[in-house]
Write an enzyme that holds these catalytic residues in place. Structure first.
Site, PDB file in Angstrom:
ATOM      1  N   GLY A  51      44.787  66.461  65.285  1.00 32.08           N
ATOM      2  CA  GLY A  51      43.650  66.191  64.410  1.00 32.08           C
ATOM      3  C   GLY A  51      43.158  64.779  64.617  1.00 32.08           C
ATOM      4  O   GLY A  51      42.538  64.462  65.619  1.00 32.08           O
ATOM      5  N   ASN A  94      49.485  60.986  62.218  1.00 33.63           N
ATOM      6  CA  ASN A  94      50.827  61.437  61.821  1.00 33.63           C
ATOM      7  C   ASN A  94      51.870  60.322  61.972  1.00 33.63           C
ATOM      8  O   ASN A  94      51.824  59.570  62.941  1.00 33.63           O
ATOM      9  CB  ASN A  94      51.208  62.646  62.692  1.00 33.63           C
ATOM     10  CG  ASN A  94      52.531  63.250  62.294  1.00 33.63           C
ATOM     11  OD1 ASN A  94      53.584  62.761  62.661  1.00 33.63           O
ATOM     12  ND2 ASN A  94      52.480  64.315  61.531  1.00 33.63           N
ATOM     13  N   THR A 148      42.475  64.456  59.366  1.00 36.49           N
ATOM     14  CA  THR A 148      41.575  65.614  59.329  1.00 36.49           C
ATOM     15  C   THR A 148      42.027  66.675  58.321  1.00 36.49           C
ATOM     16  O   THR A 148      43.189  66.723  57.919  1.00 36.49           O
ATOM     17  CB  THR A 148      41.531  66.309  60.703  1.00 36.49           C
ATOM     18  OG1 THR A 148      42.849  66.775  61.014  1.00 36.49           O
ATOM     19  CG2 THR A 148      41.040  65.365  61.790  1.00 36.49           C
ATOM     20  N   ARG A 199      49.693  46.250  59.514  1.00 37.93           N
ATOM     21  CA  ARG A 199      50.927  46.483  60.262  1.00 37.93           C
ATOM     22  C   ARG A 199      50.803  46.050  61.719  1.00 37.93           C
ATOM     23  O   ARG A 199      51.708  45.444  62.289  1.00 37.93           O
ATOM     24  CB  ARG A 199      51.302  47.962  60.175  1.00 37.93           C
ATOM     25  CG  ARG A 199      52.663  48.254  60.729  1.00 37.93           C
ATOM     26  CD  ARG A 199      53.024  49.698  60.542  1.00 37.93           C
ATOM     27  NE  ARG A 199      51.920  50.566  60.988  1.00 37.93           N
ATOM     28  CZ  ARG A 199      52.023  51.860  61.168  1.00 37.93           C
ATOM     29  NH1 ARG A 199      53.166  52.454  60.913  1.00 37.93           N
ATOM     30  NH2 ARG A 199      50.991  52.572  61.572  1.00 37.93           N
ATOM     31  N   TYR A 241      56.934  55.438  46.621  1.00 41.78           N
ATOM     32  CA  TYR A 241      56.453  55.106  47.962  1.00 41.78           C
ATOM     33  C   TYR A 241      56.926  53.693  48.295  1.00 41.78           C
ATOM     34  O   TYR A 241      56.563  52.738  47.610  1.00 41.78           O
ATOM     35  CB  TYR A 241      54.928  55.170  47.937  1.00 41.78           C
ATOM     36  CG  TYR A 241      54.248  55.179  49.281  1.00 41.78           C
ATOM     37  CD1 TYR A 241      53.700  56.350  49.782  1.00 41.78           C
ATOM     38  CD2 TYR A 241      54.131  54.019  50.045  1.00 41.78           C
ATOM     39  CE1 TYR A 241      53.045  56.370  51.005  1.00 41.78           C
ATOM     40  CE2 TYR A 241      53.487  54.036  51.280  1.00 41.78           C
ATOM     41  CZ  TYR A 241      52.946  55.211  51.748  1.00 41.78           C
ATOM     42  OH  TYR A 241      52.296  55.237  52.963  1.00 41.78           O
TER      43      TYR A 241
END
Lengths: 568, 568
Positions: B151, B155, B224, B427, B488
């Site tokens: 997509g 990931n 996506t 990052r 998180y």
């Protein structure tokens, strides 16, 4: 009707698990009667031509008239099971085996009343705990025995009956002894609940500690936690509490060699959802022993208000507007004109609904010029803090008004709330008089609901014509979602000699109407055997193939309720 | 930072699909800089010892330094694909193949920066529509070619890389050309959306017609529709709009020989949920081409308010109380003390957060005697009618007060809302200076969140000690549910020579802490390769076996992204 008791009575006292009548719904000694509902018999006479004032038998049917096929269980299997659960928890008696043969669909009731017992479970076993279930499962796999998990027996899609051609030993695995709320995590409202607990018993255990599951399907009084999960049940307060798929957070499922355990976490990203594979699996992936369920503090306030709408169209528009709004009622329900007329006809002279008919109705007709024949009755429920209830009622009132509706107070809702689980008794009474009645339910997007409803009416009426009967169909919307809602239809007719075949014609017509209008084959009853003909049309042939692959890989020996859902 | 553009730029203009930098996050020419954030460099120096004022390279890395393994695709396969999609939509070039080799986890970035390219897809194919996807799938099955759907490439769990030992031809199936909102059913808010559409593009198409998907994961600008579904994504407004599993109503998935099509109905009882098998399947069950998603009318009003709590404990208690209440905010988020300090340090001198530091903070410290080192910053979002927003803010204010918190206005929330998608750029900047940073996220019941948090801190700090670095960990709660919430965590350290191995030590310590405290391996990032070591501990060995059976039966030829999720 004799007052329905909240706790089912035990009909098989020896193993301590309560069952429904072998020939119909509910507990022995409780039945529908209409003497205090003066409008009912004339109404039924008018709509389906059935004469309710004649030929009633109140006391049930005669079990001794049945020819029950002998158990085929080998001594070896019986002995092994006795070893596991003890002799008093293995039942090979005819009564218990018959009780475990069918659910309670009209097809089931027609067959049992006609004494049709094609394939009866060879024995019933009542494990005490998960460890015993594990031993039974391992034995079944090792001995090539079929296992059919059994909860309350309220299934209406044929999920419980052994396949007629099954030649292996068939064991009905009754989960009734696993009925405890084991633990409540009071922070997150997470209750560990055993699969065999029936609705009233579980609610009692939860209520005692200040909690509720909020899951109230029509079958509530005789269905179980495990059964709800296995069939993707939904309760009438699903707008607030969610369907059982939302309520189910954690699961324990006994599989050959071990327990499939899913942690109760609020949400997870761990591949395809095992939780959502077990939910709806109807016994095919193993035996559900424990559910960690989302429970809620008992609401401070709870009210169901009644409303009237001038038409079905207006009622649907109001429900859609509520679903789109920020308001969050706990129940949204609107009956179509037929069901509204039925509700008025079944009300006692002294009740809230009659009060609507007597007090509100003439006012409406006079002031607004509504047509009483197309008018629709609606119930909307509210739960939570008094402030939340007040805010929600205010928001709903605005939407109701914008859609030409009017509030008619608390009385009818209160009554509906009290009597909502009694309807299935009516069906047995109706059958006593030569009638056949059952339900079909579906869900579809808001944009399609009107088409679903019209097509179902047309299809049912065409089917009635085809079999040459005077039939009746009625429906309501319930379970609203942002994207759509459930439509729930009840149909009835006076059957002839071929009751089951006649039923099939009507049922098939309605289910096909669902599929043809973009709706689903079932919103909350499952697939079993009865809904199989439409499964591929609903989830596609590729979908059924993937599902079949899941069953085949998880159960290569076809031990777990084979034949259900996908047919193979 | 150069302003982040809402639409990603095309880096491979020939086939019209935009990709991120081959070596890092986001679009070429956009990078984090800290010159206008005076507190940032000293803060980073203090917490992890990394010197940000030296050694920066802004312009990216040098592609020509890479040694890219040659494509192994046979002429036959290439020709067949060219036949299907046209020559301009099959790319065997090194740049395109490298872009499709990895996602954007720190492990991916460490490897790509080090020039490690063990197994690169042999070619990239860009189908135009579902029919072409079907032809590609059928070709792959017939020719024993591995397909990895791709997509946005965002990931971070290793779902995109070919297995290093794969000897067959590997095709990266880039869905970028299927990027349209095909249709909106305006009654139910059901939008048919192609799988390859990226966040900003889809929102623009929806917004233009007055709708929003309401799905805003951190990866939003470069992820996506299909990717969200394939990995069980969740966006920051999930409290209102739900996780992607809630948003996804209908699906179309290309399988060998045909399309698995799931109707968009609000809820269904049709056996194990195929919808919930596809969600999270990371390409292993076929290629998702279309999603029918729940969309919502753009809210009349939208606000994010900031609050301060004297401690993490109080912040958690407030979020739990909100989740239990009738209030329904759209965002609930509270940072722990470390992340709060980080937020203050990264704020521009002129922004809302600095305003909190300058204006509200001294007042708080003086009036309430709070300890600035343990104080926690919270954001709570509100959406809907002005009336609903006002009611919800009022209800939340009451809960905040009862938990010792205080409101600090709209400024910080507005800024958070504008800048929320920029963090990944930071990052890369940090890596330019020898740092390593990544995230781990989980979900657990309310009763366990404090233990999860403490255990994660202890585990991370122990891991930092083990590898001998000065490390930093910080976290926040987001995505509240009735039963619990997501936690998180972000961790950072200055890496040595063995960056990947050092990362592994920290990552493993944190993930194991999740499992050991009853939390899940991932709330919304998926499993891929990186989370596999904990899958069986999370969903049980029996669960993994059932999942593996599903994959094996659905894909006996191991064509669809083999090795991901379950490892086999």
């Amino acid at each position: 009707m004799t007052d329905v008791q909240n706790k089912p009575q035990t009909t098989a006292a020896d193993h301590g698990v309560a069952h429904m009548k072998w020939w119909g719904w509910g507990v022995e000694g409780v039945a529908f009667h209409h003497e205090d509902k003066p409008g009912f018999a004339p109404f039924v006479k008018k709509i389906v031509g059935v004469e309710l004032t004649q030929g009633q038998h109140d006391t049930g049917l005669d079990f001794s008239q049945l020819t029950v096929p002998a158990s085929r269980a080998s001594t070896e299997v019986v002995d092994s099971l006795v070893q596991i659960v003890g002799p008093e928890h293995v039942d090979q008696g005819d009564h218990d085996r018959v009780v475990h043969t069918y659910g309670k669909s009209i097809r089931d009731l027609i067959r049992i009343r006609a004494g049709i017992l094609e394939r009866v479970p060879d024995l019933v076993v009542y494990p005490a705990d998960e460890a015993e279930v594990q031993q039974i499962v391992d034995l079944a796999v090792a001995s090539d025995v079929v296992l059919i998990p059994f909860g309350g027996g309220s299934n209406i899609v044929g999920s419980l009956e052994p396949m007629p051609t099954e030649e292996r030993t068939v064991v009905s695995l009754d989960m009734g002894r696993l009925s405890k709320v084991l633990d409540i995590d009071e922070d997150g409202g997470l209750a560990r609940i055993q699969a065999g607990g029936q609705g009233p018993d579980l609610e009692e255990q939860l209520n005692a500690r200040g909690w509720t599951l909020g899951h109230f399907p029509d079958s509530f009084t005789h269905s179980t936690m495990g059964g709800w999960v296995a069939t993707r049940s939904s309760g009438m307060q699903s707008d607030k509490y969610g369907d059982i798929a939302d309520i189910t957070k954690g699961l324990r499922v006994v599989r050959p060699g071990g327990v499939l355990a899913i942690r109760a976490v609020p949400s997870a990203s761990t591949g395809p959802s095992l939780r959502e594979m077990i939910i709806g699996s109807e016994g095919r992936l193993g035996v559900i022993t424990e559910v960690t369920a989302q429970v809620h503090r008992l609401p401070e306030k709870r009210e169901i208000l009644a409303y009237l709408f001038p038409s079905w169209h207006d009622g649907l528009a109001a429900m859609q507007a509520i679903a789109e709004s920020d308001a969050r009622p706990s129940v949204t329900r609107v009956s179509d004109a037929h069901e509204t007329a039925f509700s008025f006809a079944t009300s006692k002279a002294s009740t809230g609904i009659s009060k609507v008919v007597n007090d509100a109705l003439p006012k409406v007709l006079k002031a607004k010029g509504w047509d009483v024949d197309v008018m629709c009755l609606s119930f909307i429920g509210y739960e939570g803090s008094p402030e939340h209830v007040a805010q929600t009622q205010k928001a709903v009132a605005k939407i109701v008004k914008a859609n030409k509706g009017m509030g008619v107070g608390k009385g009818p809702g209160k009554l509906y709330d009290q009597k909502k689980f009694d309807t299935p008794y009516l069906r047995d009474f109706f059958m006593d008089h030569g009638g056949a009645a059952d339900v079909s339910e579906t869900a579809a997007p808001w944009s399609k609901l009107r088409a679903v409803s019209s097509r179902v009416y047309a299809a049912a009426n065409q089917a009635f014509d085809q079999i040459g009967v005077q039939g009746w169909i009625m429906g309501h919307l319930s379970h609203s979602y942002h994207s759509g809602a459930c439509l729930y239809f009840t149909f009835a007719f006076e059957h002839g000699e071929q009751a089951e075949a006649e039923y099939d014609v009507v049922k098939h017509a309605i289910q096909q109407a669902f599929i043809d209008t973009g709706a689903t084959v079932s919103h909350h009853h499952g697939v079993g055997l009865e809904h199989q003909p439409w499964l591929a049309q609903d989830v596609s042939a590729e979908g059924v193939a993937v599902m079949q692959g899941l069953f085949d890989s998880a159960d290569p020996g076809r031990v777990f309720n084979p034949g259900k859902v996908t047919g193979a």
